[in-house]
Design an enzyme around this catalytic site. Structure first.
Site, short mmCIF file in Angstrom:
data_model
loop_
_atom_site.label_atom_id
_atom_site.label_comp_id
_atom_site.label_asym_id
_atom_site.label_seq_id
_atom_site.Cartn_x
_atom_site.Cartn_y
_atom_site.Cartn_z
N ALA A 106 0.89 -1.16 0.00
CA ALA A 106 0.00 0.00 0.00
C ALA A 106 0.92 1.20 0.00
CB ALA A 106 -0.88 0.00 1.25
N CYS A 107 0.38 2.39 0.00
CA CYS A 107 1.27 3.54 0.04
C CYS A 107 1.85 3.70 1.45
CB CYS A 107 0.52 4.81 -0.33
SG CYS A 107 -0.04 4.82 -2.03
N GLY A 108 3.02 4.29 1.52
CA GLY A 108 3.64 4.56 2.80
C GLY A 108 3.94 6.05 2.96
#
Lengths: 423, 363
Positions: free
Chosen positions: B14-16
């Site tokens: 997922a995005c971080g």
């Protein structure tokens, strides 16, 4: 009807209409909204849902908000707001006058609006003395005949609606035959008993946009600027330009009534051929107000044949703040769409003043059925919002990304401002 | 990357996000942000990484620093011609970068330090910042092949298609010293992985990094268009940057209130507030319903004074905060913070919709 030989052009109804007119020499009258098979764009619009990247939300477990405010908001935050109507769900009962419908039907609508936290609308019938207790949930109408309009009436309502036009009969006035003008109706409308109540086609004090502005401000002055003023027009070809003028003239809410909207009586020629679908009018009005940067200055309410919560969801995504329903509300209390309202002999006691027939509506039961309808549709709207991963109705409003057209041509898609399914 | 016995990549990404602010104004180089992001490598997929840093151009702090990407020389010429009409270009240069194996190709990257020309009569009424916004919108929506991705003063955005640590190496972010850093590793789903689509997104001094998907994008975009913001970047995050600019700069709303616009309190909670608060929150919802961000998100918004972390109303994406002395850290994962701050004084999980704010102390 089946006696005529099948013919695509000379259908049974065409033939019998001609015969009727040959006998009477009169216009054909009818009731309710346009029944012709014109395109219904709600049926050609599909909704989006969330999958994987944005989780859908379960309305049983998470709050799901439908509360809606109607009225002018400036574009920048201020300490106070202009007067607003607060709705528990983005649905209201559209204008139906006491006269066109029975007092029992009015009562049912008024009680249901009060229970459900929405609003009902007096139409051009004035406010019967028994209905004053529901006036804080009433939108009081000022139409071209000014029937039943007086200071107490204006001050009693939650909002005032100037009715310029109606979807079922754009450009046409109203006519309540003298035989329907009973003692109670004559008192409410402030006209002599037994006389015809004729609303002129135009307001004779509104021949221009600046005249409309004067009436809007006259009404605001009369009510100390405490109530939003709605201006209602029929959806016609240049609705977008007219709507922009209405907002600039001071309307706090604009109401658009599409050509499938109902009526108690209208010439069939006008009902079946005049006006445009509300879907197209809504999209073009909303876009026009945005292009001019005045969309926050007024709320947009749409009417005209909303059959289900799906139609309502699509209307909100196309830019509406709320919808008006009337035909579906009457169906909820018995109407079968026989289109004979204009005869005054409604078998369900809805569009009649015959005491024997009116008795057939029990306001308590009818109220419950109306409350049920509003509740059921609200539940469905919440369910769909959840499926879209949205938990407040304001995030659906004007959110055309969540709509797709199916089987529409490029012009239609452009006017609606939506992409085609698969895009 | 986790490999199973068939040695295929397992998708758990997922995005971080990561960011910190030294409220005492102490400037540190990009190594901290790089290190934190490298630990969260699993959250991105190599299709976008970026950094924003504040306090990096003190020698030019009265000039707008434009970072621009160009498809080719021609779009550069066109854009420079356009900019020179209204701006004095104090300095322009190729953005420093080094070759990194993981980043095979890149657009032309140019940096300008600019001042708005003494206004001609017809521009006099427009506030300078509005004019800069308008210029950025025009270049990004009209001039083909040119994209201004950073336009603030004494701050800069660095972003590319790649893993964050590769992007850090590519732009030599160890050479920049800032008191606020934000960083992002991207796992794009709805929009293509292109350089402009990487985070942070910026406008003037605002920068935004975002993990999530904005389900209300269509409503937000059409609302912003009424105020002249054009959404052209094929991604939902840019609306957050424009909303920040509209609410906090143009409409002068406090950070707390602006965050209540983005993630409004539920009506059920507003009902229980004091009359004063109830009115405030009701007004915000009445006025700014179309600015509400709906859908899952965790977002870091920064400007020259503040670092703001905020979640969606039901916290559908992770956000953790920690403090050590005058430094506030906010990240997608606690591990990323611990990687760069071994013993924080305090670690907490911000509540849904309630902003976590770090503010530079006045000197």
């Amino acid at each position: 009807m089946n006696d005529f030989k099948t013919n695509a052009n000379w259908t049974a109804s065409v033939i019998s209409d001609i015969k009727k007119q040959a006998e009477t020499g009169g216009m054909l009258l009818t009731g309710m909204g346009n029944p012709s098979p014109y395109p219904n764009y709600w049926d050609r619009i599909l909704l989006d849902a969330s999958q994987v990247t944005n989780p859908s939300i379960d309305p049983l477990r998470e709050p799901m908000e439908l509360r809606t405010f109607l009225g002018r908001k400036s574009s920048k935050l201020e300490k106070e707001t202009y007067p607003q109507l607060e709705l528990s769900t983005p649905i209201m009962f559209s204008a139906m006058s006491y006269g066109s419908i029975s007092l029992n039907t009015c009562k049912s609508l008024a009680m249901a609006a009060t229970d459900s936290g929405i609003y009902w609308n007096t139409g051009e019938g004035g406010l019967h003395k028994d209905l004053y207790k529901y006036a804080n949930r009433a939108i009081v109408q000022v139409a071209s005949g000014r029937f039943g309009v007086h200071e107490e009436y204006l001050r009693a309502g939650a909002a005032i609606e100037i009715k310029v036009g109606q979807g079922a009969k754009p450009g046409i006035g109203g006519h309540l035959p003298g035989e329907k003008v009973s003692k109670e109706i004559s008192e409410t409308r402030m006209i002599p008993e037994g006389t015809d109540a004729i609303s002129p086609a135009p307001h004779h004090d509104i021949y221009s946009i600046e005249d409309l502005r004067q009436l809007i401000y006259a009404l605001k002055e009369a009510t100390d600027y405490e109530k939003p003023v709605i201006v209602k027009i029929a959806a016609v070809h240049n609705s977008a330009a007219i709507a922009s003028g209405m907002v600039r003239a001071g309307a706090d809410i604009i109401a658009l009534d599409g050509f499938r909207g109902g009526t108690g009586a209208t010439p069939m020629i006008v009902r079946n051929h005049t006006g445009i679908p509300i879907e197209l009018a809504l999209a073009s009005v909303d876009q026009r107000l945005r292009d001019e940067g005045i969309r926050n200055d007024a709320s947009v309410v749409v009417a005209g044949g909303f059959r289900s919560s799906a139609d309502i969801i699509k209307a909100i995504a196309l830019g509406a703040d709320s919808v008006y329903i009337a035909s579906s509300a009457l169906i909820a209390v018995g109407c079968t769409m026989c289109q004979k309202c204009y005869t005054g002999k409604c078998a369900w006691g809805i569009t009649t003043q015959d005491p024997e027939l009116v008795k057939r509506i029990n306001p308590e039961i009818a109220k419950k059925r109306l409350n049920n309808l509003i509740r059921a549709w609200s539940l469905e709207i919440k369910e769909v919002l959840g499926s879209m991963g949205i938990n407040a109705v304001e995030s659906l409003r004007g959110n055309k990304e969540r709509l797709r057209g199916i089987g529409l041509n490029e012009t239609e898609l452009k006017i609606l401002g939506i992409k085609h399914a698969g895009e | 990357m986790i490999l199973n016995k068939y040695r295929t990549e397992k998708d758990i990404s997922a995005c971080g996000l990561f960011g910190f602010i030294n409220e005492d104004g102490k400037r540190q180089n990009g190594e901290i942000a790089r290190k934190a992001m490298a630990l969260m490598r699993e959250r991105s997929n190599g299709l976008g990484g970026g950094f924003a840093a504040y306090g990096i151009y003190p020698e030019y702090d009265d000039l707008y620093a434009f970072h621009v990407m160009y498809d080719d020389e021609k779009s550069k010429e066109r854009t420079e011609e356009f900019l020179s009409k209204n701006f004095i270009i104090g300095k322009d240069e190729k953005m420093p970068h080094r070759h990194v194996n993981a980043i095979k190709t890149h657009p032309l990257l140019w940096r300008y330090f600019l001042k708005v020309k003494e206004h001609k009569q017809d521009l006099a009424e427009i506030e300078e910042k509005d004019f800069v916004v308008k210029t950025v919108m025009q270049v990004n929506s009209v001039l083909e092949g040119a994209y201004i991705f950073s336009s603030g003063k004494n701050m800069g955005i660095f972003k590319a298609v790649g893993y964050p640590e590769d992007v850090a190496d590519f732009f030599k972010i160890e050479d920049y010293h800032g008191y606020i850093w934000t960083a992002h590793g991207r796992f794009p789903t709805n929009t293509p992985g292109w350089w402009g689509g990487a985070h942070p997104f910026g406008l003037l001094n605002w920068s935004v990094v975002h993990n999530g998907e904005i389900s209300s994008y269509g409503a937000n975009k059409r609302y912003l268009e009424m105020f002249g913001y054009k959404c052209t970047l094929m991604t939902d995050t840019e609306v957050v940057a424009y909303l920040a600019d509209l609410l906090m700069r143009k409409h002068q709303i406090s950070i707390e209130k602006a965050c209540s616009v983005l993630a409004p309190r539920f009506w059920k909670d507003i009902e229980g507030m004091s009359e004063k608060e109830k009115k405030e929150h009701t007004l915000l919802r009445q006025y700014y319903g179309s600015a509400m961000l709906n859908g899952p998100f965790a977002v870091l918004i920064a400007n020259e004074k503040n670092l703001i972390g905020v979640n969606d109303r039901i916290k559908l994406r992770p956000l953790v905060a920690a403090r050590r002395k005058s430094t506030l850290y906010i990240a997608s994962e606690e591990s990323a913070i611990l990687e760069v701050c071994e013993k924080p004084d305090k670690v907490w999980h911000p509540k849904a919709g309630i902003p976590t704010i770090g503010t530079l102390k006045d000197k």
